[in-house]
Design a protein around this motif. Structure first.
Motif, PDB file in Angstrom:
ATOM      1  N   TRP A 165     -27.120  90.239  95.961  1.00 16.01           N
ATOM      2  CA  TRP A 165     -27.430  89.466  94.759  1.00 16.01           C
ATOM      3  C   TRP A 165     -28.016  88.105  95.123  1.00 16.01           C
ATOM      4  CZ3 TRP A 165     -21.858  90.493  92.561  1.00 16.01           C
ATOM      5  CH2 TRP A 165     -21.713  91.860  92.301  1.00 16.01           C
ATOM      6  N   ARG A 166     -27.521  87.541  96.231  1.00 16.11           N
ATOM      7  CA  ARG A 166     -28.038  86.231  96.658  1.00 16.11           C
ATOM      8  C   ARG A 166     -29.558  86.290  96.841  1.00 16.11           C
ATOM      9  NH1 ARG A 166     -29.088  84.155 101.724  1.00 16.11           N
ATOM     10  NH2 ARG A 166     -27.917  85.769 102.827  1.00 16.11           N
ATOM     11  N   ARG A 167     -30.030  87.335  97.453  1.00 12.21           N
ATOM     12  CA  ARG A 167     -31.467  87.483  97.699  1.00 12.21           C
ATOM     13  C   ARG A 167     -32.232  87.765  96.395  1.00 12.21           C
ATOM     14  NH1 ARG A 167     -28.504  88.735 102.025  1.00 12.21           N
ATOM     15  NH2 ARG A 167     -29.338  88.352 104.108  1.00 12.21           N
ATOM     16  N   GLU A 168     -31.586  88.460  95.494  1.00  9.45           N
ATOM     17  CA  GLU A 168     -32.254  88.772  94.228  1.00  9.45           C
ATOM     18  C   GLU A 168     -32.281  87.578  93.281  1.00  9.45           C
ATOM     19  OE1 GLU A 168     -30.946  93.512  94.168  1.00  9.45           O
ATOM     20  OE2 GLU A 168     -30.143  92.133  92.685  1.00  9.45           O
ATOM     21  N   LEU A 169     -31.247  86.753  93.340  1.00 10.13           N
ATOM     22  CA  LEU A 169     -31.144  85.627  92.400  1.00 10.13           C
ATOM     23  C   LEU A 169     -31.891  84.382  92.880  1.00 10.13           C
ATOM     24  CD1 LEU A 169     -27.362  85.981  91.488  1.00 10.13           C
ATOM     25  CD2 LEU A 169     -29.306  86.483  90.000  1.00 10.13           C
ATOM     26  N   GLU A 170     -32.118  84.292  94.173  1.00  9.62           N
ATOM     27  CA  GLU A 170     -32.774  83.094  94.710  1.00  9.62           C
ATOM     28  C   GLU A 170     -34.120  82.809  94.053  1.00  9.62           C
ATOM     29  OE1 GLU A 170     -33.945  81.128  99.044  1.00  9.62           O
ATOM     30  OE2 GLU A 170     -33.486  83.272  98.892  1.00  9.62           O
ATOM     31  N   PRO A 171     -34.972  83.811  93.847  1.00 11.58           N
ATOM     32  CA  PRO A 171     -36.254  83.509  93.182  1.00 11.58           C
ATOM     33  C   PRO A 171     -36.093  83.032  91.743  1.00 11.58           C
ATOM     34  CG  PRO A 171     -36.351  85.628  94.326  1.00 11.58           C
ATOM     35  CD  PRO A 171     -34.912  85.209  94.298  1.00 11.58           C
ATOM     36  N   ARG A 175     -28.190  79.994  92.991  1.00  6.41           N
ATOM     37  CA  ARG A 175     -27.550  80.123  94.306  1.00  6.41           C
ATOM     38  C   ARG A 175     -26.382  81.099  94.236  1.00  6.41           C
ATOM     39  NH1 ARG A 175     -24.694  75.812  96.050  1.00  6.41           N
ATOM     40  NH2 ARG A 175     -24.707  74.737  94.043  1.00  6.41           N
ATOM     41  N   THR A 176     -26.088  81.741  95.357  1.00  9.58           N
ATOM     42  CA  THR A 176     -24.940  82.636  95.438  1.00  9.58           C
ATOM     43  C   THR A 176     -24.115  82.293  96.670  1.00  9.58           C
ATOM     44  OG1 THR A 176     -26.206  84.425  94.409  1.00  9.58           O
ATOM     45  CG2 THR A 176     -24.166  85.041  95.547  1.00  9.58           C
ATOM     46  N   ILE A 177     -22.806  82.166  96.474  1.00  8.68           N
ATOM     47  CA  ILE A 177     -21.865  81.925  97.570  1.00  8.68           C
ATOM     48  C   ILE A 177     -20.898  83.093  97.624  1.00  8.68           C
ATOM     49  CG2 ILE A 177     -20.005  80.445  98.442  1.00  8.68           C
ATOM     50  CD1 ILE A 177     -21.408  78.089  97.042  1.00  8.68           C
ATOM     51  N   THR A 178     -20.734  83.653  98.806  1.00  3.67           N
ATOM     52  CA  THR A 178     -19.806  84.764  99.019  1.00  3.67           C
ATOM     53  C   THR A 178     -18.610  84.237  99.800  1.00  3.67           C
ATOM     54  OG1 THR A 178     -21.663  86.322  99.123  1.00  3.67           O
ATOM     55  CG2 THR A 178     -19.536  87.072  99.994  1.00  3.67           C
ATOM     56  N   LEU A 179     -17.464  84.144  99.130  1.00  2.00           N
ATOM     57  CA  LEU A 179     -16.264  83.625  99.795  1.00  2.00           C
ATOM     58  C   LEU A 179     -15.557  84.741 100.552  1.00  2.00           C
ATOM     59  CD1 LEU A 179     -14.636  81.383  97.020  1.00  2.00           C
ATOM     60  CD2 LEU A 179     -16.002  80.644  98.990  1.00  2.00           C
ATOM     61  N   MET A 180     -15.386  84.538 101.851  1.00  4.60           N
ATOM     62  CA  MET A 180     -14.555  85.430 102.658  1.00  4.60           C
ATOM     63  C   MET A 180     -13.191  84.736 102.758  1.00  4.60           C
ATOM     64  SD  MET A 180     -16.565  87.929 103.282  1.00  4.60           S
ATOM     65  CE  MET A 180     -15.980  88.870 104.666  1.00  4.60           C
ATOM     66  N   THR A 181     -12.302  85.078 101.842  1.00  3.69           N
ATOM     67  CA  THR A 181     -11.056  84.350 101.678  1.00  3.69           C
ATOM     68  C   THR A 181      -9.977  84.872 102.619  1.00  3.69           C
ATOM     69  OG1 THR A 181     -11.581  83.845  99.389  1.00  3.69           O
ATOM     70  CG2 THR A 181      -9.262  83.713 100.017  1.00  3.69           C
ATOM     71  N   CYS A 182      -9.370  83.938 103.339  1.00  3.46           N
ATOM     72  CA  CYS A 182      -8.233  84.244 104.207  1.00  3.46           C
ATOM     73  C   CYS A 182      -6.955  83.817 103.474  1.00  3.46           C
ATOM     74  CB  CYS A 182      -8.403  83.547 105.554  1.00  3.46           C
ATOM     75  SG  CYS A 182      -9.885  84.107 106.455  1.00  3.46           S
ATOM     76  N   GLY A 183      -5.912  83.446 104.201  1.00  2.00           N
ATOM     77  CA  GLY A 183      -4.629  83.188 103.578  1.00  2.00           C
ATOM     78  C   GLY A 183      -4.608  82.021 102.608  1.00  2.00           C
ATOM     79  N   VAL A 184      -4.085  82.263 101.421  1.00  2.00           N
ATOM     80  CA  VAL A 184      -3.822  81.222 100.426  1.00  2.00           C
ATOM     81  C   VAL A 184      -2.477  81.567  99.796  1.00  2.00           C
ATOM     82  CG1 VAL A 184      -4.612  80.008  98.362  1.00  2.00           C
ATOM     83  CG2 VAL A 184      -6.294  81.000  99.945  1.00  2.00           C
ATOM     84  N   LYS A 185      -1.595  80.587  99.691  1.00  2.00           N
ATOM     85  CA  LYS A 185      -0.250  80.845  99.167  1.00  2.00           C
ATOM     86  C   LYS A 185      -0.291  80.846  97.651  1.00  2.00           C
ATOM     87  CE  LYS A 185       4.589  79.629  99.927  1.00  2.00           C
ATOM     88  NZ  LYS A 185       4.882  80.971 100.486  1.00  2.00           N
ATOM     89  N   THR A 186      -0.265  82.035  97.066  1.00  2.00           N
ATOM     90  CA  THR A 186      -0.404  82.178  95.619  1.00  2.00           C
ATOM     91  C   THR A 186       0.630  83.162  95.079  1.00  2.00           C
ATOM     92  OG1 THR A 186      -1.880  84.102  95.681  1.00  2.00           O
ATOM     93  CG2 THR A 186      -2.908  81.929  95.930  1.00  2.00           C
ATOM     94  N   LYS A 187       0.558  83.378  93.772  1.00  2.00           N
ATOM     95  CA  LYS A 187       1.344  84.417  93.107  1.00  2.00           C
ATOM     96  C   LYS A 187       0.476  85.639  92.831  1.00  2.00           C
ATOM     97  CE  LYS A 187       5.240  82.097  92.633  1.00  2.00           C
ATOM     98  NZ  LYS A 187       6.499  82.535  93.268  1.00  2.00           N
ATOM     99  N   PHE A 188      -0.571  85.825  93.645  1.00  2.00           N
ATOM    100  CA  PHE A 188      -1.529  86.904  93.424  1.00  2.00           C
ATOM    101  C   PHE A 188      -0.840  88.265  93.339  1.00  2.00           C
ATOM    102  CE2 PHE A 188      -4.183  90.205  95.500  1.00  2.00           C
ATOM    103  CZ  PHE A 188      -5.184  90.304  94.554  1.00  2.00           C
ATOM    104  N   VAL A 242     -25.387  78.076 100.339  1.00  2.00           N
ATOM    105  CA  VAL A 242     -25.650  79.446  99.925  1.00  2.00           C
ATOM    106  C   VAL A 242     -25.128  80.393 101.004  1.00  2.00           C
ATOM    107  CG1 VAL A 242     -27.692  78.881  98.548  1.00  2.00           C
ATOM    108  CG2 VAL A 242     -27.954  79.479 100.961  1.00  2.00           C
ATOM    109  N   GLY A 243     -24.864  81.634 100.615  1.00  2.00           N
ATOM    110  CA  GLY A 243     -24.456  82.627 101.598  1.00  2.00           C
ATOM    111  C   GLY A 243     -22.954  82.710 101.786  1.00  2.00           C
TER     112      GLY A 243
END
Length: 278
Positions: A165-171, A175-188, A242-243
């Motif tokens: 989507w980042r490549r498709e939306l750029e034109p 902007r598109t940000i892809t979060l690679m999420t590691c540990g977060v202390k939540t009630k998820f 971005v990215g």
């Protein structure tokens, strides 16, 4: 004349979660925050009672609910949205051999199809503001933890698609940000875990206590808080990043390990999984 206040919509803003942490930091930065949740009463009072925070009921797997959210945001922002954060998600912890297929599909609906539906619905608002979409994926997308195959697969699908989507939306100026999420202390796990018992017919029944204890939250011990995570995300949004962005506890080292030796990482996971199953 002063520029209009920036706006952000965040899905999954239940108390003690990543969404609420993000909402708090964006609010402190002066954004008009649309804090959404399937059950609005779960949004923390510190947000719901704040000026420039609009709490919306939003079920991200309901087209009607998404359409209503678009209408509500458009009315308040003149049809613009600066930041969309696809944060809602769910998990299911079971061996692949024991997963009810229909329940697995629901996890994909929530973790993959819902972000795409949100993007499609809010695209006109994002394009008008030349905004930014942030997709919250997971390190599990590239470091597949055993017993979480549906979650891992859905996050891998989102991570790959987000970069597409980042490549498709750029034109289009988005902007598109892809979060690679590691540990977060939540009630998820408490809020979004689909709970099933390991059946007596399972090949893994002898380690059922271990499997059923995984969603207890002990894997998040020592992790950063949702607000600390939010600070990181807001920084990259405002920098124009971005990215792919790695964030969360030990994110740097997780990224290095995957980058340097993905096969080694997978071997370690495999070895650990076998040891637990013995």
């Amino acid at each position: 004349m002063a520029p209009p206040r920036k706006s952000v919509l965040i899905t999954g803003c239940s108390a003690n979660g990543i969404g609420a942490g993000l909402a708090e930091v964006f609010h402190e930065k002066g954004y008009h925050v649309f804090a959404t949740a399937r059950t609005p009463s779960k949004v923390p009072p510190t947000l719901s009672s704040s000026a420039n925070v609009t709490v919306l009921r939003l079920d991200v797997v309901s087209p009607e609910s998404i359409a209503a959210a678009v209408e509500s945001v458009s009315k308040e922002t003149d049809g613009r949205l600066d930041v969309l954060i696809n944060n809602s998600g769910g998990t299911l912890v079971l061996p692949a051999l024991d997963i009810p297929i229909e329940e697995g599909k629901k996890i994909f609906d929530l973790n993959f199809w819902a972000p795409l539906a949100m993007l499609q619905a809010f695209a006109p608002l994002l394009i008008k503001s030349r905004g930014c979409v942030v997709n919250n994926t997971s390190a599990n997308a590239v470091c597949p933890m055993p017993l979480m195959s549906v979650y891992n697969g859905s996050k891998a699908a989102l991570a790959t698609s987000s970069e597409t989507w980042r490549r498709e939306l750029e034109p289009l100026g988005v902007r598109t940000i892809t979060l690679m999420t590691c540990g977060v202390k939540t009630k998820f796990v408490d809020n979004y875990h689909v709970s099933f018992r390991v059946p007596e017919t399972s090949q893994y029944f002898k380690i059922r206590d271990f499997i059923e204890s995984l969603p207890s939250g002990r894997l998040q011990e020592g992790a950063i808080s949702p607000k600390q995570f939010g600070v990181k995300v807001v920084q990259v949004v405002e920098k124009g990043t971005v990215g792919t962005v790695w964030a969360g506890t030990n994110a740097f080292w997780a990224r290095v390990e995957v980058w340097l030796s993905p096969q080694l990482v997978l071997m370690i996971h495999d070895m650990q999984g076998r040891e637990r199953m013995v």
